[in-house]
Design an enzyme around this catalytic site. Structure first.
Site, PDB file in Angstrom:
ATOM      1  N   ALA A 127       0.859  -1.329  -0.071  1.00  0.00           N
ATOM      2  CA  ALA A 127      -0.154   0.016  -0.125  1.00  0.00           C
ATOM      3  C   ALA A 127       0.948   1.141  -0.177  1.00  0.00           C
ATOM      4  O   ALA A 127       0.442   2.164  -0.661  1.00  0.00           O
ATOM      5  CB  ALA A 127      -0.836  -0.051   1.212  1.00  0.00           C
ATOM      6  N   ASP A 162      11.516   6.521  -0.228  1.00  0.00           N
ATOM      7  CA  ASP A 162      11.016   5.495  -1.211  1.00  0.00           C
ATOM      8  C   ASP A 162      11.584   4.089  -0.444  1.00  0.00           C
ATOM      9  O   ASP A 162      10.885   2.937  -0.878  1.00  0.00           O
ATOM     10  CB  ASP A 162      11.891   5.714  -2.418  1.00  0.00           C
ATOM     11  CG  ASP A 162      11.889   4.599  -3.578  1.00  0.00           C
ATOM     12  OD1 ASP A 162      10.675   4.353  -3.746  1.00  0.00           O
ATOM     13  OD2 ASP A 162      12.908   3.871  -3.923  1.00  0.00           O
ATOM     14  N   ASP A 198       8.676   2.164  -9.823  1.00  0.00           N
ATOM     15  CA  ASP A 198       9.540   3.326  -9.848  1.00  0.00           C
ATOM     16  C   ASP A 198       9.550   3.993 -11.236  1.00  0.00           C
ATOM     17  O   ASP A 198       9.855   5.014 -11.643  1.00  0.00           O
ATOM     18  CB  ASP A 198      10.741   2.975  -9.697  1.00  0.00           C
ATOM     19  CG  ASP A 198      11.039   2.845  -8.007  1.00  0.00           C
ATOM     20  OD1 ASP A 198      10.358   3.434  -7.167  1.00  0.00           O
ATOM     21  OD2 ASP A 198      11.988   2.104  -7.591  1.00  0.00           O
ATOM     22  N   ARG A 207      10.729  -5.982   5.425  1.00  0.00           N
ATOM     23  CA  ARG A 207      11.567  -6.617   6.263  1.00  0.00           C
ATOM     24  C   ARG A 207      11.082  -6.932   7.900  1.00  0.00           C
ATOM     25  O   ARG A 207      11.237  -7.842   8.429  1.00  0.00           O
ATOM     26  CB  ARG A 207      13.037  -6.126   6.353  1.00  0.00           C
ATOM     27  CG  ARG A 207      13.660  -6.147   4.892  1.00  0.00           C
ATOM     28  CD  ARG A 207      15.150  -5.654   5.132  1.00  0.00           C
ATOM     29  NE  ARG A 207      15.277  -4.135   5.264  1.00  0.00           N
ATOM     30  CZ  ARG A 207      15.161  -3.299   4.166  1.00  0.00           C
ATOM     31  NH1 ARG A 207      15.078  -3.913   2.980  1.00  0.00           N
ATOM     32  NH2 ARG A 207      15.277  -2.227   4.322  1.00  0.00           N
TER      33      ARG A 207
END
Length: 204
Positions: A29, A65, A90, A73
């Site tokens: 999201a 970003d 990107d 993680r």
């Protein structure tokens, strides 16, 4: 340049990532939402001449970003899907930034030379990651070069903000020319790297 700050950015965003995960926000999201903001901002702010506002808003989301990766993680969800989604989106963000500048300099700015340079940055900027992805698909590596994505975005956004703040348009023209040249050199560097690896494989 900015890639060297990745460790510091990870430490900075770790508490933010944990807070978002507790709120039920997914890494995907964040990836999609950030891309939408960048694309909409670039295609609205730049063509309409709101260069400073556009550069500042986009700059904030470019700096964040790596947040989705930190979240993945933390949640134990790092994997190929997240990396693929992030890399693919990107390209949308990068394309929108330079497309917005092309529209500004062909309409609002009426500067065809700078528009062509922005278009060159858009095209060459898409070839740089393609060269790496294609090399990796063939079992080789093609990372590095003098103009990686983070460096290109930092320079173009700083120059755009400067022009929006009142600096002459030639500042952005010069930066775009340098970025186009640096991107072309990076493509050649990556092709050369793959060529050497391929030659070694043949000789073996």
């Amino acid at each position: 340049m900015l890639n060297g700050l990745r460790g510091a950015m990870t430490r900075f965003f770790t508490p933010v990532a944990r807070a978002l995960l507790r709120l039920g926000v997914s890494p995907d999201a964040v990836t999609v939402g950030g891309t939408l903001v960048v694309v909409v901002t670039a295609l609205w702010a730049f063509p309409t001449g709101h260069l400073l506002v556009g550069a500042l808003v986009i700059g904030v989301f470019v700096l964040t970003d790596s947040l989705d990766g930190v979240m993945a993680r933390q949640a134990g969800r790092s994997g190929p899907w997240g990396a693929f989604l992030d890399s693919t989106l990107d390209r949308f963000g990068d394309g929108a930034i330079f497309a917005g500048l092309v529209l500004w300099f062909t309409a609002g700015g009426d500067d065809r030379v700078t528009a062509v340079l922005a278009l060159a940055c858009l095209v060459l900027g898409s070839i740089v990651p393609y060269a790496r992805a294609r090399a990796e698909g063939l079992g080789m590596t093609a990372s590095g070069g003098i103009a990686e994505r983070a460096d290109r975005l930092l320079l173009v956004l700083v120059a755009t903000a400067a022009v929006g703040f009142g600096a002459p348009d030639v500042v952005l023209t010069v930066v775009l020319a340098l970025l186009a040249l640096a991107s072309a050199v990076t493509v050649v560097q990556r092709m050369s790297k793959v060529y050497r690896q391929a030659a070694t494989q043949v000789s073996e």
